[in-house]
Design a protein around this motif. Structure first.
Motif, PDB file in Angstrom:
ATOM      1  N   TYR A 152       0.815  -1.228   0.000  1.00  0.00           N
ATOM      2  CA  TYR A 152       0.000   0.000   0.000  1.00  0.00           C
ATOM      3  C   TYR A 152       0.850   1.281   0.000  1.00  0.00           C
ATOM      4  CZ  TYR A 152      -3.606  -3.375   1.444  1.00  0.00           C
ATOM      5  OH  TYR A 152      -4.440  -4.464   1.548  1.00  0.00           O
ATOM      6  N   SER A 154       3.630   1.624  -2.311  1.00  0.00           N
ATOM      7  CA  SER A 154       4.511   1.699  -3.482  1.00  0.00           C
ATOM      8  C   SER A 154       4.216   2.894  -4.389  1.00  0.00           C
ATOM      9  CB  SER A 154       4.458   0.396  -4.275  1.00  0.00           C
ATOM     10  OG  SER A 154       3.175   0.209  -4.837  1.00  0.00           O
ATOM     11  N   ASP A 155       3.031   3.476  -4.292  1.00  0.00           N
ATOM     12  CA  ASP A 155       2.786   4.696  -5.092  1.00  0.00           C
ATOM     13  C   ASP A 155       3.503   5.906  -4.490  1.00  0.00           C
ATOM     14  OD1 ASP A 155       0.918   4.291  -2.998  1.00  0.00           O
ATOM     15  OD2 ASP A 155      -0.445   5.766  -3.845  1.00  0.00           O
ATOM     16  N   LEU A 283      -7.933  14.848   3.791  1.00  0.00           N
ATOM     17  CA  LEU A 283      -8.305  15.972   2.933  1.00  0.00           C
ATOM     18  C   LEU A 283      -8.658  17.200   3.760  1.00  0.00           C
ATOM     19  CD1 LEU A 283     -10.492  14.052   0.295  1.00  0.00           C
ATOM     20  CD2 LEU A 283      -8.064  14.675   0.154  1.00  0.00           C
ATOM     21  N   GLN A 304      -3.482   6.330  12.481  1.00  0.00           N
ATOM     22  CA  GLN A 304      -3.568   4.899  12.783  1.00  0.00           C
ATOM     23  C   GLN A 304      -2.501   4.033  12.161  1.00  0.00           C
ATOM     24  OE1 GLN A 304      -7.425   5.061  11.111  1.00  0.00           O
ATOM     25  NE2 GLN A 304      -6.907   3.839   9.324  1.00  0.00           N
ATOM     26  N   ILE A 307      -0.518   4.043   6.124  1.00  0.00           N
ATOM     27  CA  ILE A 307      -1.303   4.337   4.921  1.00  0.00           C
ATOM     28  C   ILE A 307      -1.918   5.730   5.013  1.00  0.00           C
ATOM     29  CG2 ILE A 307      -3.192   3.525   3.446  1.00  0.00           C
ATOM     30  CD1 ILE A 307      -2.606   0.707   4.939  1.00  0.00           C
ATOM     31  N   ILE A 308      -2.368   6.100   6.196  1.00  0.00           N
ATOM     32  CA  ILE A 308      -2.895   7.457   6.386  1.00  0.00           C
ATOM     33  C   ILE A 308      -1.738   8.463   6.319  1.00  0.00           C
ATOM     34  CG2 ILE A 308      -4.143   9.015   7.930  1.00  0.00           C
ATOM     35  CD1 ILE A 308      -5.997   6.898   6.874  1.00  0.00           C
ATOM     36  N   GLN A 311      -0.838   9.197   2.727  1.00  0.00           N
ATOM     37  CA  GLN A 311      -1.757  10.112   2.070  1.00  0.00           C
ATOM     38  C   GLN A 311      -1.576  11.545   2.560  1.00  0.00           C
ATOM     39  OE1 GLN A 311      -5.910   8.343   1.455  1.00  0.00           O
ATOM     40  NE2 GLN A 311      -5.015   7.036   3.030  1.00  0.00           N
TER      41      GLN A 311
ATOM     42  N   ASP B 254      -1.596  -2.859  -4.525  1.00  0.00           N
ATOM     43  CA  ASP B 254      -1.206  -1.457  -4.494  1.00  0.00           C
ATOM     44  C   ASP B 254      -1.835  -0.758  -5.716  1.00  0.00           C
ATOM     45  OD1 ASP B 254       0.324  -2.337  -2.382  1.00  0.00           O
ATOM     46  OD2 ASP B 254       2.070  -1.156  -2.936  1.00  0.00           O
ATOM     47  N   VAL B 255      -1.636   0.538  -5.827  1.00  0.00           N
ATOM     48  CA  VAL B 255      -2.355   1.309  -6.846  1.00  0.00           C
ATOM     49  C   VAL B 255      -2.016   0.842  -8.271  1.00  0.00           C
ATOM     50  CG1 VAL B 255      -2.638   3.615  -7.857  1.00  0.00           C
ATOM     51  CG2 VAL B 255      -2.667   3.335  -5.370  1.00  0.00           C
ATOM     52  N   THR B 277      -7.704  -1.909  -3.200  1.00  0.00           N
ATOM     53  CA  THR B 277      -6.537  -1.650  -2.342  1.00  0.00           C
ATOM     54  C   THR B 277      -6.989  -1.415  -0.908  1.00  0.00           C
ATOM     55  OG1 THR B 277      -4.455  -0.398  -2.231  1.00  0.00           O
ATOM     56  CG2 THR B 277      -6.456   0.860  -2.791  1.00  0.00           C
ATOM     57  N   SER B 278      -6.084  -0.906  -0.088  1.00  0.00           N
ATOM     58  CA  SER B 278      -6.401  -0.700   1.324  1.00  0.00           C
ATOM     59  C   SER B 278      -7.650   0.156   1.521  1.00  0.00           C
ATOM     60  CB  SER B 278      -5.229  -0.001   2.010  1.00  0.00           C
ATOM     61  OG  SER B 278      -5.649   0.554   3.254  1.00  0.00           O
ATOM     62  N   PRO B 279      -8.522  -0.248   2.446  1.00  0.00           N
ATOM     63  CA  PRO B 279      -9.719   0.553   2.728  1.00  0.00           C
ATOM     64  C   PRO B 279      -9.395   1.912   3.326  1.00  0.00           C
ATOM     65  CG  PRO B 279      -9.441  -1.156   4.386  1.00  0.00           C
ATOM     66  CD  PRO B 279      -8.423  -1.431   3.316  1.00  0.00           C
ATOM     67  N   ASP B 280      -8.157   2.097   3.762  1.00  0.00           N
ATOM     68  CA  ASP B 280      -7.749   3.390   4.326  1.00  0.00           C
ATOM     69  C   ASP B 280      -7.278   4.346   3.238  1.00  0.00           C
ATOM     70  OD1 ASP B 280      -8.095   1.946   6.640  1.00  0.00           O
ATOM     71  OD2 ASP B 280      -5.961   1.735   7.067  1.00  0.00           O
ATOM     72  N   ASP B 281      -7.105   3.832   2.033  1.00  0.00           N
ATOM     73  CA  ASP B 281      -6.426   4.636   1.016  1.00  0.00           C
ATOM     74  C   ASP B 281      -7.419   5.388   0.129  1.00  0.00           C
ATOM     75  OD1 ASP B 281      -4.567   5.804  -0.599  1.00  0.00           O
ATOM     76  OD2 ASP B 281      -3.421   3.976  -0.960  1.00  0.00           O
ATOM     77  N   VAL B 282      -7.873   6.509   0.648  1.00  0.00           N
ATOM     78  CA  VAL B 282      -8.813   7.380  -0.063  1.00  0.00           C
ATOM     79  C   VAL B 282      -8.210   7.821  -1.398  1.00  0.00           C
ATOM     80  CG1 VAL B 282      -9.937   9.641   0.006  1.00  0.00           C
ATOM     81  CG2 VAL B 282      -9.800   8.240   2.089  1.00  0.00           C
ATOM     82  N   LEU B 283      -6.976   8.307  -1.344  1.00  0.00           N
ATOM     83  CA  LEU B 283      -6.337   8.841  -2.551  1.00  0.00           C
ATOM     84  C   LEU B 283      -5.971   7.713  -3.525  1.00  0.00           C
ATOM     85  CD1 LEU B 283      -4.031  11.533  -0.905  1.00  0.00           C
ATOM     86  CD2 LEU B 283      -6.303  11.846  -1.922  1.00  0.00           C
ATOM     87  N   GLY B 284      -5.574   6.568  -2.984  1.00  0.00           N
ATOM     88  CA  GLY B 284      -5.274   5.422  -3.837  1.00  0.00           C
ATOM     89  C   GLY B 284      -6.512   4.950  -4.589  1.00  0.00           C
ATOM     90  N   ILE B 308     -13.858   8.603   6.766  1.00  0.00           N
ATOM     91  CA  ILE B 308     -13.215   8.053   5.570  1.00  0.00           C
ATOM     92  C   ILE B 308     -14.220   8.037   4.410  1.00  0.00           C
ATOM     93  CG2 ILE B 308     -12.046   6.057   4.571  1.00  0.00           C
ATOM     94  CD1 ILE B 308     -10.307   7.321   6.648  1.00  0.00           C
ATOM     95  N   GLN B 311     -14.474  11.457   2.826  1.00  0.00           N
ATOM     96  CA  GLN B 311     -13.358  11.784   1.940  1.00  0.00           C
ATOM     97  C   GLN B 311     -13.428  10.999   0.636  1.00  0.00           C
ATOM     98  OE1 GLN B 311      -9.412  12.252   4.141  1.00  0.00           O
ATOM     99  NE2 GLN B 311     -10.660  11.141   5.610  1.00  0.00           N
TER     100      GLN B 311
END
Lengths: 440, 440
Positions: A152, A154-155, A283, A304, A307-308, A311, B254-255, B277-284, B308, B311
């Motif tokens: 999660y 690698s971007d 955001l 947490q 990953i947060i 972002q 991953d993205v 991908t990860s449920p935390d990854d809004v931007l991803g 979340i 966002q």
């Protein structure tokens, strides 16, 4: 060869709510607590590993139970194998196909994973005879990257980029270790700024902070705008115009409210606004940062996981990254966060307002200085001056700087007498408070 | 007046891993489980409230403990007061100044809060003699908004906007209730698509799904691209060109990997890609959605809370919102998520792959139809056909549609015999499995 013989979990709570240490806009009455564990082995060395999750009272039993249930899998296991491959030991918990449903990678289960792996790190550093920061610095870039989970990420950060950062960190590392041992690491203090303190106490403590050699203090804000203005005026008068004052809202506001409130405090020339809104709101933080610029936004003690943070770095949500020793999944995840911050050129200034946090986060910042960011520029470690007396190797501040720890281990070990006194609810301290009609 | 006399928490686990029901790329061997609670009172009506957190096995004890510790505060409390102000009852838990440190609003403690408030909702709907969806629909817009917490949402949804949505939802509500009772609510089925099933079982179940009147099936993907292509070809051949097939990666990628993998599956004309991908990854998620457009992205079963989701709606991370009955802080928070989705014009298609989720999420979708979005266009409810026999009022599917529940309550109540059989680890079913040398 040795095996894990016992993992004992203890619910330790300190009655800080009686004195309003640690009070802020969202946490009016914390009882600083530790969901604490000790890993023991049958080795002749007699060494044990200590780890903990910091909480603020109620729920410390829930957190202790989670650690206890999680950790039992390691009873009877080969210690050298567990310590010899800390990446695998960690990922066994992190990627447990059933346990991950409870997170994934957040909240009680994630903090429990962090406490358990940190106890193993404490044991490993003790066996190596080094303080944790220095033990980590002995690892090769490849060994370090094998500790972390790049899923999660690698971007924003590839394995190769992480290796490059760590290889660059090897250059001059010995000189930086020598510098650390000689000069320590800069600290700022939250001591004067708790919301429950009187104006007089605030003023006195602010003056003391300057006299003690700190270069920054932090005040809690967000409960009442007039109080905030009055307290900031007192603090600014006490410390003078050139001294850094940060403020901390502890997640009090929505986006517009944060911008409006802080615009009214801008005149006090603030070092940062910390946790203006929900730690989940990547955001929202980004918009607050844009609208309040150039006032820096700081956050992280409640973020947490990596990953947060990824972002927040991608979105420009923060200019100061305040990771915590107990919030995420332990040392392993903290290393990945240090690498992310280094990639984005953002300083890490760890959160340490709690019990045991000063003792443990210093190792992270010092490892960062030696092996990751390679600089102290714009870096500090928070210092909150209470409850250090309960630790075997308490954090030590001289002239506004953390004295670099040299004792083996992670700093997490609590004194046996303190456990006996403050184990909840039947420690001698709690029995005494109850007998005297205390608030708990 | 009546008082809460007991809150009993039970660790119930079903041995689904033996049959690979529920297997996917990240959850290869789930034992569908419920951290279950029952609230009893001293009222003459004899009614009890049931709630639960769905988990997939290990850790169900941690979740049960959290519920148990949290819920004890309500023992001896006035039932009418608790049920009469469900917003305050919920917020007492959500805003507990010490407990919130364990989240805030995420993971084990947040799901525990959800289970407890949902048990009170079950009791309240039973007392009202109505199924929960219909009971909620009797509330005024103001009463509904008082149930939710708008903190951290105001940059996307204000109180006034929420009220406007709900006032508009009052228009034609009676007709929609009549329509629901007559025609039910459309479902799609995940039954054929679990990763552990053979090609033959997949094909047979896909054909059966069409014959049974469903208009969409869902397949798990992400473990092996060649397997995915083969299984999708089998499924597409079985259901024909005009039938909807969704796929679900369960957070595998991953993205970049998500975009590359799914580009290879685009030829199968997919209804959506779920949890890339990860449920935390809004931007991803947002970047994946942009790069895979027009293929819709769906997510939500692991999204921790309304912040979340807010966002994800702001960033364009999803085109289908799949909230879960147990992941967030209960009915109260789910209502705020329905309102957010309505504000952004995004359909809610709840997650229901688990035990008890079909029984409970149907109430949320039906309430959404009657009172919030006011439409079934583009809406469905997931249906996974196992373990319904353990519920007092099992979900019922006829002709590919959920039959609208009419029994009072939320659907969460488990049969006493099922508890006796599958309470872990000493239920009769588990003892039998152990005796027969089963995998657990």
């Amino acid at each position: 060869m040795s095996t894990v013989t016992s993992i004992r979990t203890v619910d330790i709570r300190f009655p800080t709510s009686i004195f309003l240490d640690g009070s802020d806009a969202m946490n009016p009455d914390p009882d600083y607590s530790a969901a604490y564990l000790v890993v023991e082995t049958d080795s002749d060395d007699g060494l044990a590993g200590a780890g903990f999750v910091f909480t603020i009272g109620r729920g410390n039993d829930i957190q202790s139970n989670a650690i206890d249930v999680l950790a039992q899998r390691f009873i009877g296991r080969d210690v050298e194998e567990l310590l010899g491959n800390m990446g695998a030991t960690w990922k066994e918990m992190l990627h447990d196909s059933q346990l991950r449903w409870l997170g994934p990678e957040k909240g009680v289960i994630h903090m429990a994973i962090g406490a358990v792996i940190n106890a193993f790190w404490d044991l490993r550093a003790k066996r190596a005879g080094l303080p944790l920061w220095q033990h980590l610095a002995t690892l090769s870039p490849e060994e370090i990257v094998d500790l972390i989970d790049l899923r999660y990420l690698s971007d924003a950060l590839t394995r190769e980029e992480a290796l490059e950062i760590l290889r660059a960190g090897k250059v001059g590392a010995e000189e930086r270790i020598a510098e650390l041992l000689e000069r320590g690491y800069p600290a700022y203090t939250t001591g004067p700024g708790w919301l429950g303190y009187s104006d007089e106490k605030l003023e006195r403590l602010a003056r003391e902070a300057v006299a003690d050699g700190f270069t920054q203090i932090k005040l809690k804000v967000g409960a009442d705008i007039d109080d905030d203005k009055r307290r900031l005026a007192i603090a600014r008068a006490a410390v003078g115009p050139d001294f850094r004052i940060a403020v901390d809202a502890n997640q009090r506001w929505d986006v517009d409210e944060a911008v409006e409130w802080m615009s009214q405090l801008a005149e006090f020339d603030l070092a940062w606004i910390e946790e203006p809104t929900s730690p989940d709101d990547v955001l929202g933080h980004a918009e607050i940062a844009r609208r309040l610029a150039p006032m820096p936004v700081a956050t992280g003690e409640h973020v947490q996981n990596r990953i947060i943070f990824k972002q927040m770095l991608q979105a420009g949500s923060l200019e100061v990254l305040q990771m915590d020793a107990c919030r995420v999944g332990g040392i392993n995840e903290n290393i990945s966060i240090l690498l992310l911050a280094a990639k984005f050129g953002i300083p890490v200034i760890p959160h340490a307002g709690g019990v045991g946090l000063c003792e443990t986060v210093q190792h992270l910042s010092m490892f960062d200085f030696v092996a990751v960011s390679s600089t102290m520029d714009g870096r500090m470690i928070e210092f909150a001056d209470h409850l250090h007396e309960h630790f075997v190797t308490p954090a030590s501040i001289v002239g506004g700087r953390y004295q670099t720890p040299t004792a083996p281990g992670s700093g997490a070990e609590v004194l046996p007498a303190s456990i006996d006194e403050w184990i909840f609810p039947h420690g001698s301290g709690w029995i005494e408070i109850e007998a005297s009609g205390g608030t708990r």
